[in-house]
Design a protein around this motif. Structure first.
Motif, mmCIF file in Angstrom:
data_model
loop_
_atom_site.group_PDB
_atom_site.id
_atom_site.type_symbol
_atom_site.label_atom_id
_atom_site.label_comp_id
_atom_site.label_asym_id
_atom_site.label_seq_id
_atom_site.Cartn_x
_atom_site.Cartn_y
_atom_site.Cartn_z
ATOM 1 N N LYS A 48 0.824 -1.205 0.000
ATOM 2 C CA LYS A 48 0.000 0.000 0.000
ATOM 3 C C LYS A 48 0.863 1.262 0.000
ATOM 4 N N ALA A 49 0.344 2.308 -0.634
ATOM 5 C CA ALA A 49 1.026 3.594 -0.624
ATOM 6 C C ALA A 49 1.022 4.186 0.780
ATOM 7 N N GLY A 50 2.029 4.982 1.076
ATOM 8 C CA GLY A 50 2.086 5.663 2.365
ATOM 9 C C GLY A 50 2.690 4.845 3.479
ATOM 10 N N THR A 51 3.019 3.591 3.199
ATOM 11 C CA THR A 51 3.661 2.751 4.206
ATOM 12 C C THR A 51 5.137 2.602 3.866
ATOM 13 N N GLU A 52 5.930 2.401 4.893
ATOM 14 C CA GLU A 52 7.363 2.202 4.653
ATOM 15 C C GLU A 52 7.557 0.888 3.900
ATOM 16 N N SER A 53 8.236 0.958 2.779
ATOM 17 C CA SER A 53 8.372 -0.210 1.921
ATOM 18 C C SER A 53 9.201 -1.308 2.576
ATOM 19 N N GLN A 54 8.658 -2.516 2.537
ATOM 20 C CA GLN A 54 9.398 -3.675 3.022
ATOM 21 C C GLN A 54 10.249 -4.287 1.906
ATOM 22 N N TYR A 55 10.063 -3.746 0.713
ATOM 23 C CA TYR A 55 10.762 -4.300 -0.447
ATOM 24 C C TYR A 55 11.575 -3.221 -1.147
ATOM 25 N N LYS A 56 12.177 -2.355 -0.339
ATOM 26 C CA LYS A 56 12.935 -1.227 -0.883
ATOM 27 C C LYS A 56 14.054 -1.692 -1.813
ATOM 28 N N GLU A 57 14.639 -2.861 -1.515
ATOM 29 C CA GLU A 57 15.729 -3.336 -2.364
ATOM 30 C C GLU A 57 15.250 -3.623 -3.779
ATOM 31 N N TYR A 58 14.003 -4.074 -3.907
ATOM 32 C CA TYR A 58 13.462 -4.327 -5.234
ATOM 33 C C TYR A 58 13.245 -3.017 -5.993
ATOM 34 N N LEU A 59 12.761 -2.001 -5.291
ATOM 35 C CA LEU A 59 12.564 -0.701 -5.931
ATOM 36 C C LEU A 59 13.895 -0.112 -6.373
ATOM 37 N N ASP A 60 14.906 -0.221 -5.525
ATOM 38 C CA ASP A 60 16.213 0.351 -5.837
ATOM 39 C C ASP A 60 16.870 -0.352 -7.023
ATOM 40 N N ARG A 61 16.576 -1.643 -7.191
ATOM 41 C CA ARG A 61 17.190 -2.393 -8.289
ATOM 42 C C ARG A 61 16.419 -2.272 -9.590
ATOM 43 N N CYS A 62 15.187 -1.807 -9.516
ATOM 44 C CA CYS A 62 14.360 -1.697 -10.717
ATOM 45 C C CYS A 62 14.727 -0.424 -11.472
ATOM 46 N N VAL A 63 15.429 -0.573 -12.579
ATOM 47 C CA VAL A 63 15.888 0.581 -13.353
ATOM 48 C C VAL A 63 14.708 1.400 -13.858
ATOM 49 N N ALA A 64 13.661 0.727 -14.322
ATOM 50 C CA ALA A 64 12.499 1.432 -14.858
ATOM 51 C C ALA A 64 11.834 2.293 -13.788
ATOM 52 N N PHE A 65 11.744 1.783 -12.556
ATOM 53 C CA PHE A 65 11.146 2.568 -11.473
ATOM 54 C C PHE A 65 12.005 3.788 -11.165
ATOM 55 N N GLY A 66 13.319 3.620 -11.177
ATOM 56 C CA GLY A 66 14.218 4.738 -10.916
ATOM 57 C C GLY A 66 14.076 5.836 -11.962
ATOM 58 N N ILE A 67 13.931 5.443 -13.220
ATOM 59 C CA ILE A 67 13.742 6.421 -14.293
ATOM 60 C C ILE A 67 12.421 7.161 -14.090
ATOM 61 N N ALA A 68 11.354 6.403 -13.828
ATOM 62 C CA ALA A 68 10.040 7.011 -13.622
ATOM 63 C C ALA A 68 10.054 7.967 -12.436
ATOM 64 N N ARG A 69 10.741 7.585 -11.387
ATOM 65 C CA ARG A 69 10.815 8.428 -10.195
ATOM 66 C C ARG A 69 11.474 9.775 -10.516
ATOM 67 N N GLY A 70 12.431 9.768 -11.456
ATOM 68 C CA GLY A 70 13.110 11.001 -11.816
ATOM 69 C C GLY A 70 12.218 11.981 -12.553
ATOM 70 N N ALA A 71 11.199 11.470 -13.258
ATOM 71 C CA ALA A 71 10.297 12.335 -14.018
ATOM 72 C C ALA A 71 8.949 12.530 -13.337
ATOM 73 N N VAL A 72 8.531 11.540 -12.559
ATOM 74 C CA VAL A 72 7.207 11.583 -11.910
ATOM 75 C C VAL A 72 7.366 11.216 -10.435
ATOM 76 N N PRO A 73 7.735 12.162 -9.593
ATOM 77 C CA PRO A 73 7.927 11.856 -8.166
ATOM 78 C C PRO A 73 6.704 11.218 -7.518
ATOM 79 N N GLU A 74 5.525 11.465 -8.093
ATOM 80 C CA GLU A 74 4.288 10.907 -7.531
ATOM 81 C C GLU A 74 4.256 9.383 -7.557
ATOM 82 N N VAL A 75 5.138 8.779 -8.357
ATOM 83 C CA VAL A 75 5.153 7.315 -8.446
ATOM 84 C C VAL A 75 5.441 6.689 -7.089
ATOM 85 N N GLU A 76 6.141 7.449 -6.230
ATOM 86 C CA GLU A 76 6.466 6.960 -4.888
ATOM 87 C C GLU A 76 5.217 6.775 -4.032
#
Length: 254
Positions: A48-76
């Motif tokens: 769920k959004a708004g909760t501290e991620s238990q899978y932060k390592e997966y987000l950090d390793r996902c290149v596509a998510f990192g790119i999206a985060r750079g253009a659309v901060p709301e993705v977080e």
């Protein structure tokens, strides 16, 4: 009414190369689908959004998510579903995993929520997104694809060269498989995801006397460019792309 599954290409690496349509799809969706190549994830998991991620390592390793985060901060701030997408070649095992992924996404769509699957480059070019997309489409769910700038177009622009001109042919080849016959095709050859086979690829190119340039991690902070076969290292990252040109008859460099 069910939600819509959208495969959104986020481009090759630079957030500025994301399309306006991809940005809008991310902003308007309810859930972001994050592909996970790590074998430690054995089944889809939701967060769920708004909760501290238990899978932060997966987000950090996902290149596509990192790119999206750079253009659309709301993705977080979006709900997320992590989908296992292991890089293996066992067809039966992969089929079962992709079936499981599609079923998990279908449950979300049944709730009327739109899901956007983030994919590097373009969703129609060697993208894991399509494994889920095709299954959901067969099940009758609404599906869409948002094109992204392909890595080979971005690489050619970075090298300041054209891919094809006039009547030249353009061939896209997966470098992790046998490429000898493909390299005999006329025109320009693009070798994608060559990292693991780089030593073999380099040897074949030198034996055939072919000209090639390479970009590693195109558009990313650790980008590297090599302008000849001799410069290309035998050890390179997964996101390594080569553009192979026919020898110029006029003696000019490619």
């Amino acid at each position: 009414m069910s939600g819509t599954f959208t495969g959104a290409g986020v481009g090759p690496g630079d957030p500025e190369l994301m399309t306006l349509k991809a940005v809008r799809a991310i902003r308007e969706c309810s859930v972001i689908a994050v592909p996970v190549s790590d074998n430690s994830l054995e089944a889809p998991v939701c967060e769920k959004a708004g909760t501290e991620s238990q899978y932060k390592e997966y987000l950090d390793r996902c290149v596509a998510f990192g790119i999206a985060r750079g253009a659309v901060p709301e993705v977080e701030k979006k709900d997320r579903i992590f989908l296992p997408m292991p890089m293996i070649k066992e067809k039966d095992k992969l089929r079962n995993i992709h079936d499981m992924d599609a079923d998990a996404v279908a449950e979300i769509l049944e709730q009327g929520k739109d899901v956007v699957f983030l994919t590097l480059g373009d969703p129609t070019v060697y993208s894991t997104c399509m494994y889920v997309h095709k299954r959901l489409k067969r099940k009758g769910y609404p599906t869409e694809l948002v094109p992204g700038i392909p890595s080979f177009c971005a690489a050619a622009a970075r090298m300041d060269i054209s891919l094809a001109e006039n009547r030249q042919e353009l061939h896209i080849l997966p470098a992790s498989y046998q490429i000898e016959k493909g390299l005999e095709l006329p025109g320009t050859k693009v070798l994608m995801k060559a990292g693991r086979k780089m030593a073999d690829v380099k040897q074949i190119l030198m034996e055939k006397g072919l000209d090639a340039e390479m970009v590693e991690n195109c558009g990313m902070e650790n980008e590297k460019v090599y302008f000849s076969v001799e410069e290309i290292p035998e050890q390179a990252g997964y996101y390594s792309l080569l553009i192979v040109k026919e020898k110029s008859t006029g003696g000019e460099k490619i």
